[in-house]
Design an enzyme around this catalytic site. Structure first.
Site, PDB file in Angstrom:
ATOM      1  N   LYS A  77     -15.719  -1.484   2.807  1.00 22.75           N
ATOM      2  CA  LYS A  77     -15.032  -1.948   1.605  1.00 22.75           C
ATOM      3  C   LYS A  77     -16.089  -2.471   0.642  1.00 22.75           C
ATOM      4  O   LYS A  77     -16.721  -3.496   0.914  1.00 22.75           O
ATOM      5  CB  LYS A  77     -14.042  -3.061   1.937  1.00 22.75           C
ATOM      6  CG  LYS A  77     -12.846  -2.615   2.771  1.00 22.75           C
ATOM      7  CD  LYS A  77     -11.970  -3.803   3.144  1.00 22.75           C
ATOM      8  CE  LYS A  77     -10.697  -3.372   3.847  1.00 22.75           C
ATOM      9  NZ  LYS A  77      -9.916  -4.544   4.338  1.00 22.75           N
ATOM     10  N   GLU A 118       0.806  -1.214   0.000  1.00 23.12           N
ATOM     11  CA  GLU A 118       0.000   0.000   0.000  1.00 23.12           C
ATOM     12  C   GLU A 118       0.843   1.269   0.000  1.00 23.12           C
ATOM     13  O   GLU A 118       0.345   2.351   0.289  1.00 23.12           O
ATOM     14  CB  GLU A 118      -0.967  -0.020   1.185  1.00 23.12           C
ATOM     15  CG  GLU A 118      -1.931  -1.199   1.073  1.00 23.12           C
ATOM     16  CD  GLU A 118      -2.932  -1.288   2.213  1.00 23.12           C
ATOM     17  OE1 GLU A 118      -2.855  -0.452   3.136  1.00 23.12           O
ATOM     18  OE2 GLU A 118      -3.782  -2.184   2.166  1.00 23.12           O
TER      19      GLU A 118
END
Length: 428
Positions: free
Chosen positions: A335, A204
């Protein structure tokens, strides 16, 4: 007329070099949009199921079956429906799949279609996506929860906690919060170099040094913040994603930092941390099915820190309802690919907000250049977004979209800042 005329799909690559699904939708009025679907590294057992091909191609991770599902079954199911009727579209998707976990057609196929329809409808309506989904009152820019140090499943190191984040809670605007976060990120790089630690990156965009443990990582970030001249606790707070399910085993408990620990021992460790550091949020501090542990932890420290359910809730209204009834956690990680349609995502957010739970919009570790979650964070008023370090274009794409939204809103824009969090663990 905004009815759906054509639906297309293709296999593309995500930020980890793995295949994912991209769906395109054309409406009768000529409006066109596409959406790409992300994929996680640490996935909850209760998430909706991605459809992967198996076999030798792409190491089994191909998504040609999901693409075929879009072209062969999803397209006929939604062509002709008014794209502005999102709930109707998404119900048609659910009916076409017919399974509770979306395993027949794949959550990746369903979500791509759901989001592409919403984007096309926004285009048809002449509105930005955040305004189309959120209505006339959407105006709050989220605090970026920047993952600047990676461990766990996102890095090949001995650090058990998956994400160490900085949250620029004291910034006057989103634009300034992004600058503060980027400056801390670059400061951390220099600190790591000075100490002879790796500045390699995790999935990330955060650094992935092999440090001794959680406190050592937090100490490094503390030094990095102080070097920028920003004040830790007032300008910049800290947050964790522990992803505890990744190191939990039935029978032996939590194997964390070289020891087997009970939920109570993990809770004691977190209590120590929030006394020592300006932590405002801890995500997945316990296993996804350790309901008793979650309830006890929430009772013990939930009045001092945000406790975010990710694997615990998997953006599923039914799981969230169970947590609300039991008193587990006080915030929901959102999400879109955990549940598989936009409507179900919005329903989960609405349920959370109605019951006093905060929400944090989130990316996945396998991302694309798609910026939908940036618009959704503003649309639903999450006040928090987690989309990685201020580096790597698949992460920065979301931050740059939020800059555009803030500019679009002009004087109406408000940065969530410290009010995004229900309470504070630290007073400067």
């Amino acid at each position: 007329m905004a009815s759906i005329e054509q639906v297309g799909a293709r296999e593309i690559l995500d930020s980890r070099g793995n295949p994912t699904v991209e769906v395109e939708v054309l409406l009768e009025d000529g409006s066109f949009a596409r959406a790409a679907v992300p994929s996680g590294a640490s996935t909850g057992e209760h998430e909706a199921v991605e459809l992967r091909d198996g076999g030798a191609r792409y190491g089994g991770k191909g998504v040609e079956k999901a693409v075929e599902a879009v072209l062969g079954e999803i397209a006929p199911a939604i062509i002709g429906i008014d794209a502005t009727e999102q709930r109707t579209v998404d119900q048609a998707l659910l009916d076409a799949d017919g399974t509770p976990d979306k395993s027949r057609l794949g959550a990746n196929a369903l979500l791509g279609a759901s989001l592409a329809v919403a984007r096309a409808a926004a285009e048809s309506s002449g509105l930005e996506l955040f305004r189309y989904v959120g209505g006339p009152n959407a105006h709050v820019l989220p605090v970026p929860m920047m993952n600047i140090l990676n461990g766990g499943a996102h890095a090949d190191t001995g650090v058990d906690v998956q994400e160490f984040m900085v949250a620029p809670i004291g910034a006057p605007s989103f634009k300034e919060s992004l600058r503060w976060g980027a400056e801390v990120y670059h400061s951390l790089k220099s600190v790591l170099k000075e100490k002879g630690l790796s500045t390699g990156l995790g999935d990330e965009g955060g650094f992935a040094p092999d440090v001794a443990g959680t406190k050592e990582a937090l100490d490094l970030i503390t030094i990095a913040v102080n070097k920028t001249g920003l004040k830790l606790g007032t300008d910049v707070a800290l947050a964790l994603d522990v992803a505890a399910t990744e190191f939990y085993t039935d029978g032996t408990g939590y194997k964390f930092e070289g020891k087997n620990r009970t939920a109570a021992e993990m809770a004691a460790f977190y209590a120590e941390l929030i006394d020592a550091y300006p932590l405002v949020s801890i995500e997945d501090p316990l296993d996804e099915d350790d309901w008793d542990g979650w309830v006890a932890l929430t009772d013990q420290i939930g009045n001092k820190v945000q406790l975010v359910g990710d694997d615990l809730f998997v953006t599923n209204p039914e799981r969230l309802e169970e947590g609300i009834v039991k008193g587990a956690a006080n915030a929901l990680l959102v999400k879109v690919n955990q549940i598989g349609t936009l409507t179900e995502t919005l329903d989960a957010v609405d349920l959370a907000h109605r019951n006093g739970y905060k929400t944090m919009m989130s990316h996945r570790s396998g991302e694309t250049e798609d910026t939908t979650i940036a618009d959704l964070a503003v649309a639903v008023g999450s006040g928090q977004i987690k989309t990685g370090a201020p580096a790597r274009s698949e992460r920065v794409a979301k931050y740059n979209q939020l800059l555009r939204i803030e500019e679009n809103l002009g004087d109406a824009a408000r940065y969530a800042g410290e009010v995004a969090f229900p309470r504070f663990a630290f007073e400067a």
